[in-house]
Design a protein around this motif. Structure first.
Motif, PDB file in Angstrom:
ATOM      1  N   MET A  31      52.166  10.961  49.473  1.00 52.27           N
ATOM      2  CA  MET A  31      53.101  11.314  48.420  1.00 52.27           C
ATOM      3  C   MET A  31      53.285  10.933  47.156  1.00 52.27           C
ATOM      4  O   MET A  31      53.679  11.758  46.312  1.00 52.27           O
ATOM      5  CB  MET A  31      54.725  11.361  48.712  1.00 52.27           C
ATOM      6  CG  MET A  31      54.500  12.453  50.145  1.00 52.27           C
ATOM      7  SD  MET A  31      54.295  14.374  50.134  1.00 52.27           S
ATOM      8  CE  MET A  31      54.819  15.293  51.655  1.00 52.27           C
ATOM      9  N   LYS A  32      52.407   9.731  46.837  1.00 51.56           N
ATOM     10  CA  LYS A  32      52.511   9.013  45.462  1.00 51.56           C
ATOM     11  C   LYS A  32      51.660   9.614  44.575  1.00 51.56           C
ATOM     12  O   LYS A  32      51.500   9.997  44.545  1.00 51.56           O
ATOM     13  CB  LYS A  32      52.180   7.699  45.680  1.00 51.56           C
ATOM     14  CG  LYS A  32      52.799   6.836  46.510  1.00 51.56           C
ATOM     15  CD  LYS A  32      52.452   5.724  46.438  1.00 51.56           C
ATOM     16  CE  LYS A  32      52.711   4.565  47.121  1.00 51.56           C
ATOM     17  NZ  LYS A  32      51.830   3.464  47.285  1.00 51.56           N
ATOM     18  N   GLY A  33      52.691  10.284  43.733  1.00 51.45           N
ATOM     19  CA  GLY A  33      52.265  11.341  42.345  1.00 51.45           C
ATOM     20  C   GLY A  33      52.467  12.494  42.618  1.00 51.45           C
ATOM     21  O   GLY A  33      51.260  13.356  42.097  1.00 51.45           O
ATOM     22  N   VAL A  34      52.771  13.248  43.881  1.00 46.64           N
ATOM     23  CA  VAL A  34      52.776  14.266  43.884  1.00 46.64           C
ATOM     24  C   VAL A  34      53.169  15.262  43.134  1.00 46.64           C
ATOM     25  O   VAL A  34      54.788  14.945  43.107  1.00 46.64           O
ATOM     26  CB  VAL A  34      52.656  14.834  45.562  1.00 46.64           C
ATOM     27  CG1 VAL A  34      52.477  16.244  46.319  1.00 46.64           C
ATOM     28  CG2 VAL A  34      51.329  13.604  46.724  1.00 46.64           C
ATOM     29  N   LYS A  35      53.233  16.237  42.712  1.00 49.67           N
ATOM     30  CA  LYS A  35      54.428  16.769  41.945  1.00 49.67           C
ATOM     31  C   LYS A  35      54.173  18.368  42.519  1.00 49.67           C
ATOM     32  O   LYS A  35      55.019  18.871  41.715  1.00 49.67           O
ATOM     33  CB  LYS A  35      54.174  16.914  40.476  1.00 49.67           C
ATOM     34  CG  LYS A  35      54.180  15.588  40.186  1.00 49.67           C
ATOM     35  CD  LYS A  35      53.664  15.267  38.788  1.00 49.67           C
ATOM     36  CE  LYS A  35      53.557  14.112  38.699  1.00 49.67           C
ATOM     37  NZ  LYS A  35      53.665  13.693  36.833  1.00 49.67           N
ATOM     38  N   SER A  36      54.203  18.845  43.440  1.00 48.19           N
ATOM     39  CA  SER A  36      53.423  19.946  43.849  1.00 48.19           C
ATOM     40  C   SER A  36      54.363  20.601  44.910  1.00 48.19           C
ATOM     41  O   SER A  36      53.733  19.649  46.152  1.00 48.19           O
ATOM     42  CB  SER A  36      52.605  20.922  43.724  1.00 48.19           C
ATOM     43  OG  SER A  36      51.625  21.778  44.760  1.00 48.19           O
ATOM     44  N   ASP A  37      55.097  21.206  45.270  1.00 45.62           N
ATOM     45  CA  ASP A  37      55.774  21.677  46.540  1.00 45.62           C
ATOM     46  C   ASP A  37      54.210  22.342  47.851  1.00 45.62           C
ATOM     47  O   ASP A  37      54.807  21.449  48.744  1.00 45.62           O
ATOM     48  CB  ASP A  37      56.785  23.071  46.706  1.00 45.62           C
ATOM     49  CG  ASP A  37      58.273  22.570  46.317  1.00 45.62           C
ATOM     50  OD1 ASP A  37      58.116  20.823  45.638  1.00 45.62           O
ATOM     51  OD2 ASP A  37      58.841  23.843  45.593  1.00 45.62           O
ATOM     52  N   VAL A  38      53.754  22.479  47.341  1.00 49.82           N
ATOM     53  CA  VAL A  38      52.368  23.613  48.420  1.00 49.82           C
ATOM     54  C   VAL A  38      51.964  21.856  48.298  1.00 49.82           C
ATOM     55  O   VAL A  38      51.570  21.804  49.413  1.00 49.82           O
ATOM     56  CB  VAL A  38      51.924  23.958  47.012  1.00 49.82           C
ATOM     57  CG1 VAL A  38      50.567  24.752  48.325  1.00 49.82           C
ATOM     58  CG2 VAL A  38      52.204  25.091  46.840  1.00 49.82           C
ATOM     59  N   GLY A  39      51.479  21.431  47.304  1.00 53.15           N
ATOM     60  CA  GLY A  39      51.152  19.717  47.891  1.00 53.15           C
ATOM     61  C   GLY A  39      51.687  18.869  48.999  1.00 53.15           C
ATOM     62  O   GLY A  39      51.368  18.871  49.712  1.00 53.15           O
ATOM     63  N   ALA A  40      52.909  18.738  48.663  1.00 49.12           N
ATOM     64  CA  ALA A  40      53.855  18.183  49.674  1.00 49.12           C
ATOM     65  C   ALA A  40      53.877  18.797  51.167  1.00 49.12           C
ATOM     66  O   ALA A  40      53.670  18.336  52.244  1.00 49.12           O
ATOM     67  CB  ALA A  40      54.873  18.090  49.175  1.00 49.12           C
ATOM     68  N   LYS A  41      53.979  20.120  51.253  1.00 44.50           N
ATOM     69  CA  LYS A  41      53.424  20.855  52.378  1.00 44.50           C
ATOM     70  C   LYS A  41      52.367  20.412  52.594  1.00 44.50           C
ATOM     71  O   LYS A  41      52.103  20.145  54.348  1.00 44.50           O
ATOM     72  CB  LYS A  41      53.991  21.949  52.410  1.00 44.50           C
ATOM     73  CG  LYS A  41      55.313  22.765  52.188  1.00 44.50           C
ATOM     74  CD  LYS A  41      55.248  24.269  51.888  1.00 44.50           C
ATOM     75  CE  LYS A  41      56.978  24.488  51.134  1.00 44.50           C
ATOM     76  NZ  LYS A  41      57.105  25.801  51.262  1.00 44.50           N
ATOM     77  N   LEU A  42      51.513  20.613  52.618  1.00 47.36           N
ATOM     78  CA  LEU A  42      50.026  20.343  52.987  1.00 47.36           C
ATOM     79  C   LEU A  42      49.759  18.723  53.729  1.00 47.36           C
ATOM     80  O   LEU A  42      49.160  18.361  54.703  1.00 47.36           O
ATOM     81  CB  LEU A  42      48.869  20.725  51.763  1.00 47.36           C
ATOM     82  CG  LEU A  42      48.801  21.951  51.461  1.00 47.36           C
ATOM     83  CD1 LEU A  42      47.815  22.089  50.067  1.00 47.36           C
ATOM     84  CD2 LEU A  42      48.276  22.996  52.903  1.00 47.36           C
ATOM     85  N   ILE A  43      50.303  18.062  52.859  1.00 51.41           N
ATOM     86  CA  ILE A  43      50.390  16.427  53.194  1.00 51.41           C
ATOM     87  C   ILE A  43      51.255  16.073  54.812  1.00 51.41           C
ATOM     88  O   ILE A  43      50.964  15.628  54.908  1.00 51.41           O
ATOM     89  CB  ILE A  43      50.746  15.233  52.113  1.00 51.41           C
ATOM     90  CG1 ILE A  43      50.168  15.279  50.584  1.00 51.41           C
ATOM     91  CG2 ILE A  43      51.128  14.443  52.691  1.00 51.41           C
ATOM     92  CD1 ILE A  43      49.555  14.893  49.828  1.00 51.41           C
TER      93      ILE A  43
END
Length: 158
Positions: A31-43
């Motif tokens: 999650m380091k550096g993730v700034k998108s809700d979509v990216g967070a959900k995918l991770i």
């Protein structure tokens, strides 16, 4: 476009040979550096899938009396017909997965009891909420509760 970096992150996570030891470690690492809700959900989805087998206990067992006595807490009737509370799991190596709770109601001189099951996930030495809908007795009834049984699994110590 932001879609390309998200796809790359997802492919990276799915293709990793070495995975973090736990779901939580995977989340913290990726999650380091993730700034998108979509990216967070995918991770989140990817870490969950990678660690699904390891978070599924192999042997859920009925807790013994001594282990059950290490479960302490408070509960009461809340709004409507929802009975809820908080349980502390004082066991050092057992994660609790299910509580069977006996709710006793006293309506005047009439006493009756029912059993309810609450699926929980209470790691060792941790406090968590639980709750379930109950069938209400008459107005002015008094309610009490007790844990009649519990299930869980052994947590391997490092």
């Amino acid at each position: 476009m932001k879609i390309i970096p998200l796809i790359l992150v997802t492919l990276f996570l799915l293709g990793c040979d070495e995975k973090p030891a736990t779901y939580d470690e995977c989340i913290l690492e990726h999650m380091k550096g993730v700034k998108s809700d979509v990216g967070a959900k995918l991770i989140h989805k990817s870490c969950y899938e990678k660690n699904k087998k390891q978070t599924t206990p192999k042997e859920i067992k009925q807790l013994g009396v001594k282990e059950r006595l290490n479960l302490i807490g408070r509960a009461s009737l809340g709004y409507s017909n929802y009975y809820s509370g908080n349980i502390y799991n004082g066991n050092e190596s057992i994660t609790v997965t299910e509580l069977k709770v006996k709710i006793t109601t006293v309506d005047g001189k009439k006493e009756s009891s029912r059993y309810y099951i609450s699926n929980v996930n209470i790691p060792p030495l941790t406090s968590k909420s639980f709750g379930f809908d109950i069938i209400l007795a008459g107005n002015g009834s008094e309610y009490s509760w007790a844990i009649s049984s519990a299930k869980g699994y052994e947590v391997k110590q490092p």
